[in-house]
Design an enzyme around this catalytic site. Structure first.
Site, mmCIF file in Angstrom:
data_model
loop_
_atom_site.group_PDB
_atom_site.id
_atom_site.type_symbol
_atom_site.label_atom_id
_atom_site.label_comp_id
_atom_site.label_asym_id
_atom_site.label_seq_id
_atom_site.Cartn_x
_atom_site.Cartn_y
_atom_site.Cartn_z
ATOM 1 N N ASN A 25 0.824 -1.212 0.000
ATOM 2 C CA ASN A 25 0.000 0.000 0.000
ATOM 3 C C ASN A 25 0.859 1.263 0.000
ATOM 4 O OD1 ASN A 25 -2.602 -1.159 0.024
ATOM 5 N ND2 ASN A 25 -2.397 -1.649 2.187
ATOM 6 N N HIS A 26 0.431 2.272 -0.746
ATOM 7 C CA HIS A 26 1.108 3.572 -0.810
ATOM 8 C C HIS A 26 0.252 4.617 -0.089
ATOM 9 C CE1 HIS A 26 3.700 2.603 -4.603
ATOM 10 N NE2 HIS A 26 3.540 1.540 -3.827
ATOM 11 N N GLN A 27 0.892 5.701 0.298
ATOM 12 C CA GLN A 27 0.162 6.801 0.931
ATOM 13 C C GLN A 27 -0.864 7.355 -0.067
ATOM 14 O OE1 GLN A 27 2.676 9.974 2.309
ATOM 15 N NE2 GLN A 27 1.006 11.086 3.301
ATOM 16 N N THR B 102 1.099 9.533 -4.822
ATOM 17 C CA THR B 102 1.216 8.232 -4.146
ATOM 18 C C THR B 102 2.626 7.665 -4.273
ATOM 19 O OG1 THR B 102 0.520 7.062 -6.153
ATOM 20 C CG2 THR B 102 -1.205 7.664 -4.575
#
Length: 213
Positions: A81-83, A89
């Site tokens: 998962n990315h920000q 992102t």
């Protein structure tokens, strides 16, 4: 026991002369992967199927007993998962040369531990996404992408995976969840095989009721 042998959850290769099916538990080196006895995968290396599993996230993959995991299954962990609450992102902090500190954990879309119950069958090339909980006795269809929790004894398939039907009626599911055959001794389980593999579900239901009373 068959041929005078007792099932051994600590052996790696449960089929003599066949390397591409292993009991998972005795092969695990990552302390954040916890697997119950007799769960197997149709491959010679389980941990390569657990991706983006970075120590700093602290998430765990927990798999119960007697699970059947087909070839090509992937468990995608929270590190994938990315920000998402910023303009970009792009994970600058993971790559050399970029002047960015890791984002706060609160800014990351972390989903928690991935938990697979007991006696779960996961079909070939299925993908299990971060934080999913799959209940005891569930069946995951081949090539499915599972992004939501799966109830016990439910068959799901597709991308995204959707419930197709329950395997049994609600009474039978409740009985099985109380009976928990996978927690019994090897000797008890061996004696239960005629019931566990019987296709007359009403007969099985009657038997389990007798044992639980």
């Amino acid at each position: 026991m068959k041929d005078g042998k007792t099932p051994d959850p600590n052996v790696i290769h449960p089929i003599k002369g066949y390397a591409k099916e292993i009991y998972i538990k005795p092969t695990i080196s990552n302390p954040n992967i916890i697997v119950g006895e007799f769960s197997y995968i149709a491959d010679f290396d389980f941990e390569s199927h657990v991706t983006h599993h970075y120590e700093w996230n602290g998430d765990k993959l927990i798999i119960g007993k007697f699970c059947q995991i087909a070839a090509g299954v992937e468990f995608v962990m929270n590190g994938a998962n990315h920000q998402m609450n910023a303009v970009s992102t792009f994970p600058f902090y993971t790559l050399e040369g970029w002047n960015m500190k890791p984002p706060a954990m609160a800014d990351m879309p972390l989903k928690g531990d991935t938990v697979i119950g007991n006696d779960v069958w996961i079909g070939q090339n299925a993908t299990i996404l971060p934080g999913v909980h799959i209940g005891d006795g569930a069946i995951i269809g081949a090539n499915s992408v599972v992004g939501r929790d799966v109830a016990p004894y439910t068959i799901v398939a597709g991308n995204p995976a959707k419930a197709l039907r329950k395997r049994f009626d609600d009474e039978m599911i409740k009985l099985l969840l109380r009976f928990r055959w996978w927690d019994k001794s090897i000797e008890e389980i061996d004696s239960l095989i005629p019931v566990l593999t019987c296709s007359d579900i009403e007969k099985v239901k009657t038997k389990i009721k007798e044992w639980l009373d």
